[in-house]
Design an enzyme around this catalytic site. Structure first.
Site, short mmCIF file in Angstrom:
data_model
loop_
_atom_site.label_atom_id
_atom_site.label_comp_id
_atom_site.label_asym_id
_atom_site.label_seq_id
_atom_site.Cartn_x
_atom_site.Cartn_y
_atom_site.Cartn_z
N ARG A 36 0.82 -1.21 0.00
CA ARG A 36 0.00 0.00 0.00
C ARG A 36 0.85 1.26 0.00
O ARG A 36 0.38 2.33 -0.38
CB ARG A 36 -0.92 0.02 1.22
CG ARG A 36 -2.00 -1.04 1.20
CD ARG A 36 -2.83 -0.99 2.47
NE ARG A 36 -2.01 -1.24 3.66
CZ ARG A 36 -2.48 -1.16 4.91
NH1 ARG A 36 -3.74 -0.83 5.13
NH2 ARG A 36 -1.68 -1.42 5.93
N LYS A 89 7.54 -14.93 9.84
CA LYS A 89 7.15 -15.27 11.20
C LYS A 89 6.47 -14.06 11.87
O LYS A 89 6.78 -12.91 11.52
CB LYS A 89 8.37 -15.74 12.01
CG LYS A 89 9.42 -14.64 12.25
CD LYS A 89 9.10 -13.83 13.49
CE LYS A 89 9.97 -12.60 13.58
NZ LYS A 89 9.55 -11.71 14.70
N ASP A 167 6.72 -10.81 19.46
CA ASP A 167 7.17 -10.66 18.07
C ASP A 167 8.66 -10.99 17.97
O ASP A 167 9.04 -11.81 17.13
CB ASP A 167 6.88 -9.25 17.57
CG ASP A 167 7.36 -9.04 16.14
OD1 ASP A 167 6.60 -9.34 15.21
OD2 ASP A 167 8.52 -8.59 15.97
#
Length: 310
Positions: A36, A89, A167
């Protein structure tokens, strides 16, 4: 002939790792990109996934690098269009959706690869081999880094589904599940949530080990100073220490040699793995690291800490 691949989600990790790895590979040709906000030089660029899939039927593989929450819909569309899929991941926002993708890929006869880049660090294989047959007394993970450095102003990491400290922490868990000879499971976790965020900024994990070893993890995403990506295993035959996320290995304090690329081989290795999987008509969807994260969020004692701002 190299296989044609499209990159979807052109953020920091794609620019820093995926694009250089693909450009250096003789097995792949980056043929399209979907983003985007970012344009990749030298290839057709799209803002819509379906438009890219229709315009480029020659693209065999789609590599998905966007955040985990929107990834399922993109992977589902790619599989429906007959494309093999490679997942950055963590492979998805939930375990259930990745199981669904695995089923879809199997039914379509396509490859699905849930990647864990930290497993491809230089000394992870050597660490795994050294631990075979040894008795684990203690196994300690210390994973400290600064979210401001690695995800600057990326609020999605603190939104529901963004995983917060997990994360980066899931990178440690991907190594742990690869090198430990015995399976482990979580006993308890303590999670610190900033008062203005939906995901934790630090975590303390305590695992069950089948032979009585002590297995713990200390994860912190509000760390100042140098990154600390370390795993230490105290065994009946000495002490193994993996530093720099698996890029450095010490045995009883002595630095080991023989794999000098540190972390630089991680993403080239992932794409080499993907090429082999496609050639063999196989998939690789190991969800053990993500399972530990799910358990940590389920069992976690929640502490509310000071607000986090960039």
């Amino acid at each position: 002939m190299p296989r044609k691949i499209a990159l979807v989600g052109v953020g920091k990790i794609a620019v820093d790792q995926h694009i250089p790895a693909l450009n250096a590979s003789s097995e792949w040709e980056l043929s399209a990109a979907v983003s985007r906000n970012t344009v990749v030089d030298g290839v057709p660029n799209f803002t819509d996934m379906d438009e890219m899939l229709k315009a480029h039927p020659e693209v065999e593989v789609v590599s998905l690098c966007m955040p985990p929450v929107p990834r399922f819909a993109y992977a589902q569309a790619a599989i429906a269009a007959g494309r093999h899929v490679m997942l950055e991941k963590p492979p998805g926002a939930t375990l259930s959706e990745v199981h669904t993708l695995a089923d879809l890929a199997t039914k379509a006869g396509l490859t699905l690869y849930a990647t864990w880049h930290s497993r491809e660090a230089a000394f992870v294989k050597a660490a795994k081999a050294w631990l075979v047959g040894k008795t684990i007394k203690s196994f300690t993970v210390t994973w400290h880094e600064d979210v401001r450095k690695w995800h600057p102003n990326q609020d999605w990491v603190f939104e529901a589904g963004g995983m917060g400290v997990f994360d980066p922490g899931i990178n440690a868990l991907s190594i742990v599940t690869e090198i430990l000879p015995d399976p482990i499971h979580l006993k308890s976790s303590v999670l610190d949530f900033p008062e203005n965020r939906d995901t934790p900024i630090s975590a303390q994990l305590d695992f069950y080990h089948p032979h009585g070893g002590t297995v713990t993890a200390d994860m912190n995403w509000d760390h100042s100073g140098d990154d600390v990506w370390q795993i230490e295993a105290v065994t009946d035959a000495g002490v193994l220490t993996l530093k720099n996320g698996g890029g450095v290995l010490l045995i009883d304090g002595v630095v080991q040699t023989g794999a000098e690329d540190g972390l630089s081989g991680e993403y080239p290795n992932l794409y080499a793995n993907m090429a082999r999987l496609v050639a063999d008509a196989a998939s690789d969807v190991d969800l053990r690291p993500m399972l530990h994260v799910s358990d940590a969020l389920t069992l976690g004692k929640r502490n509310v800490v000071k607000a986090f701002d960039w």
